[in-house]
Motif scaffolding. Structure first.
Motif, PDB file in Angstrom:
ATOM      1  N   LYS A 137       0.712  -1.144   0.091  1.00  0.00           N
ATOM      2  CA  LYS A 137      -0.182  -0.170   0.046  1.00  0.00           C
ATOM      3  C   LYS A 137       0.706   1.328  -0.015  1.00  0.00           C
ATOM      4  N   MET A 138       1.854   1.331   0.794  1.00  0.00           N
ATOM      5  CA  MET A 138       2.779   2.660   0.922  1.00  0.00           C
ATOM      6  C   MET A 138       3.548   2.631  -0.213  1.00  0.00           C
ATOM      7  N   LEU A 139       4.052   1.374  -0.845  1.00  0.00           N
ATOM      8  CA  LEU A 139       4.980   1.680  -2.154  1.00  0.00           C
ATOM      9  C   LEU A 139       4.083   2.292  -3.080  1.00  0.00           C
ATOM     10  N   SER A 140       2.667   1.633  -3.174  1.00  0.00           N
ATOM     11  CA  SER A 140       1.922   1.979  -4.338  1.00  0.00           C
ATOM     12  C   SER A 140       1.615   3.625  -4.287  1.00  0.00           C
ATOM     13  N   GLN A 141       1.420   4.139  -2.940  1.00  0.00           N
ATOM     14  CA  GLN A 141       1.039   5.324  -2.564  1.00  0.00           C
ATOM     15  C   GLN A 141       2.299   6.249  -3.236  1.00  0.00           C
TER      16      GLN A 141
END
Length: 133
Positions: free
Chosen positions: A64-68
């Motif tokens: 999730k954080m990598l995608s954001q």
């Protein structure tokens, strides 16, 4: 410009204005120096990587954080994103010229930190010892 404001006259933003919350440079700096932004920019210095390769290279980052983070840096124009239509889709990321320009100073900073890490950790230990006294 979707989601932000376009700045037509950058001369209105003097160097001292980077400390003001409405300075556009401050917004970009926040993205570049975010918890995962720095690591993404550094990981892509060597070569373009697919999403799963970035996730494996950057220990501790969630999908999730990598995608954001990737979405934000692509939006800022620091990264490019290419999707190969396949099942599952292959998504590759790389540095744009702007991103490469940003990653150069980061690499210098990382080099300096690496050279001085032992000294910094020693200073922290001494500080902690003196704080307990």
């Amino acid at each position: 410009m979707e989601g932000g404001k376009q700045v037509a006259d950058w001369s209105a933003y003097a160097l001292s204005d980077v400390f003001h919350s409405d300075c556009p440079a401050r917004t970009v700096l926040d993205h570049v120096t975010s918890r995962w932004g720095v690591w993404v920019l550094m990981a892509l210095r060597e070569k373009d990587l697919r999403f799963y390769e970035l996730r494996e290279r950057i220990e501790g980052v969630s999908e999730k954080m990598l995608s954001q983070t990737l979405r934000t840096l692509v939006r800022d124009g620091l990264l490019w994103r290419a999707v190969e239509p396949s099942t599952p889709p292959r998504v590759t990321y790389g540095l744009t010229p702007l991103g490469r320009g940003t990653s150069e100073p980061l690499a210098s900073m990382f080099g300096w930190i690496r050279e001085h890490a032992v000294e910094i950790l020693s200073t922290q230990d001494e500080f902690d010892r003196n704080s307990r006294a």
